[in-house]
Write a protein that holds these residues in place. Structure first.
Motif, PDB file in Angstrom:
ATOM      1  N   LEU A 116       0.844  -1.202   0.000  1.00  0.00           N
ATOM      2  CA  LEU A 116       0.000   0.000   0.000  1.00  0.00           C
ATOM      3  C   LEU A 116       0.877   1.248   0.000  1.00  0.00           C
ATOM      4  O   LEU A 116       0.626   2.206  -0.753  1.00  0.00           O
ATOM      5  CB  LEU A 116      -0.911  -0.017   1.233  1.00  0.00           C
ATOM      6  N   ASN A 117       1.915   1.240   0.815  1.00  0.00           N
ATOM      7  CA  ASN A 117       2.818   2.386   0.891  1.00  0.00           C
ATOM      8  C   ASN A 117       3.495   2.637  -0.470  1.00  0.00           C
ATOM      9  O   ASN A 117       3.589   3.776  -0.922  1.00  0.00           O
ATOM     10  CB  ASN A 117       3.876   2.130   1.970  1.00  0.00           C
ATOM     11  N   GLU A 118       3.919   1.553  -1.129  1.00  0.00           N
ATOM     12  CA  GLU A 118       4.580   1.709  -2.437  1.00  0.00           C
ATOM     13  C   GLU A 118       3.628   2.289  -3.470  1.00  0.00           C
ATOM     14  O   GLU A 118       3.947   3.254  -4.175  1.00  0.00           O
ATOM     15  CB  GLU A 118       5.083   0.345  -2.940  1.00  0.00           C
ATOM     16  N   LEU A 119       2.438   1.707  -3.547  1.00  0.00           N
ATOM     17  CA  LEU A 119       1.475   2.155  -4.565  1.00  0.00           C
ATOM     18  C   LEU A 119       1.025   3.594  -4.307  1.00  0.00           C
ATOM     19  O   LEU A 119       0.883   4.402  -5.231  1.00  0.00           O
ATOM     20  CB  LEU A 119       0.252   1.231  -4.571  1.00  0.00           C
ATOM     21  N   LEU A 120       0.831   3.898  -3.040  1.00  0.00           N
ATOM     22  CA  LEU A 120       0.357   5.237  -2.698  1.00  0.00           C
ATOM     23  C   LEU A 120       1.449   6.284  -2.937  1.00  0.00           C
ATOM     24  O   LEU A 120       1.164   7.421  -3.327  1.00  0.00           O
ATOM     25  CB  LEU A 120      -0.104   5.228  -1.236  1.00  0.00           C
TER      26      LEU A 120
END
Ligand SMILES: *Cc1c(COP(=O)(O)O)cnc(C)c1O
Length: 299
Positions: A116-120
């Protein structure tokens, strides 16, 4: 997270009623988002929060009480937590944060906070937004750091700005006690902190309650210190977790997977062979009644 790590790492924490902690964490995101939108001269009346449909009722309560639209990522058969890709697709300029869950109330599963952190991060770069992440580690917060220390699901990820944990899920404290921890002072808007000096010195306060008994918090702090100083943290935590595990819960899943009824079985330390045999025979009996139980997730 162990307390000695917390001391080094964290600037701001509150030991509160757990539901209150969750409300306040959400309020901090809402206020931060509003401040930014105001400064940019943009509308700030339609905040939303993105989370999985496996959301705990406390977040629905937050959304309703604090007038934030709840945008839920749908679940699907065989996948009962928030899909990070779908979550990021739902984010828009009005999103105050994406709330991920460590230890879904339904199945106990951890959501993929790292992905989630990467995509966001990519989405933020493309759009110029800076949508943050909140981690609801109500039940996973006292497990992950000890059993899965390499699992990046916390402040090692730059977009994670706050984490809540429910203390009472592990016993030895009064019901309802919990924590919320912010990454830095900047993540908690100053205007939400009230300064009072009723007791003769400045006391900054970020709470919904005013007068309240302190005994339940004192017990938790004393036990935390006791655990730190006297007992081996690992063995203590393990015993603590095991002692707590005694529940069989059943419920139907949320929208879209409502046709699935779930029987949650959590095994505690004193689970005996005869109890195991009874459980197996109960499950066998269910099969005989036309049910087709399928295991989904085993810890
Ligand atoms: C249990 C739980 C809560 C609420 O915690 P309480 O301490 O019972 O108020 C919030 N979020 C999740 C994911 C939970 O499992």
């Amino acid at each position: 997270m162990r307390l000695w790590e917390m001391r080094k790492l964290l600037l701001v924490w509150e030991l509160l009623d757990h539901q209150e902690a969750i409300m306040l964490a959400g309020l901090a995101f809402k206020r931060k988002w509003q401040q930014k939108r105001k400064a940019e001269g943009k509308p700030f009346d339609k905040p939303n929060i993105v989370t999985g449909a496996n959301v705990q009722v406390c977040r629905e309560k937050f959304a309703s009480y604090f007038e934030v639209e709840l945008k839920e990522v749908k679940l699907r058969e065989g996948y009962y937590v928030m899909d990070p890709e779908k979550a990021v697709e739902m984010v828009d300029e009005n999103t105050i944060c994406v709330a991920a869950i460590l230890g879904s109330t339904l199945t106990g599963e951890f959501e993929n906070v790292k992905q989630l952190n990467e995509l966001l991060t990519l989405e933020n770069k493309e759009t110029g937004w800076d949508t943050p992440i909140h981690v609801d580690a109500a039940s996973g917060g006292f497990i992950a750091p000890f059993l899965l220390p390499d699992l990046e699901c916390d402040f090692r990820l730059p977009l994670v700005k706050s984490i809540n944990v429910s203390s009472h899920k592990y016993g030895l404290v009064y019901a309802g006690v919990g924590w919320v921890v912010w990454r830095s002072k900047e993540d908690l808007p100053d205007e939400l902190i009230f300064h009072i000096n009723y007791l003769g010195s400045d006391q900054p306060a970020f709470t919904l309650n005013f007068s309240e008994g302190a005994s339940k918090y004192a017990v938790e702090l004393v036990l935390c210190l006791f655990q730190q100083l006297i007992l081996l943290p690992y063995s203590f935590i393990n015993i603590d977790i095991c002692c707590k595990i005694a529940l069989n819960k059943s419920y139907t899943m949320p929208t879209d997977v409502q046709h699935i009824a779930l029987l949650r079985v959590v095994i505690r330390e004193d689970f005996s062979r005869s109890l195991a045999e009874r459980l197996v025979s109960d499950i066998e009996r269910l099969k005989g009644n036309g049910c087709a139980p399928r295991p989904h997730y085993l810890v």
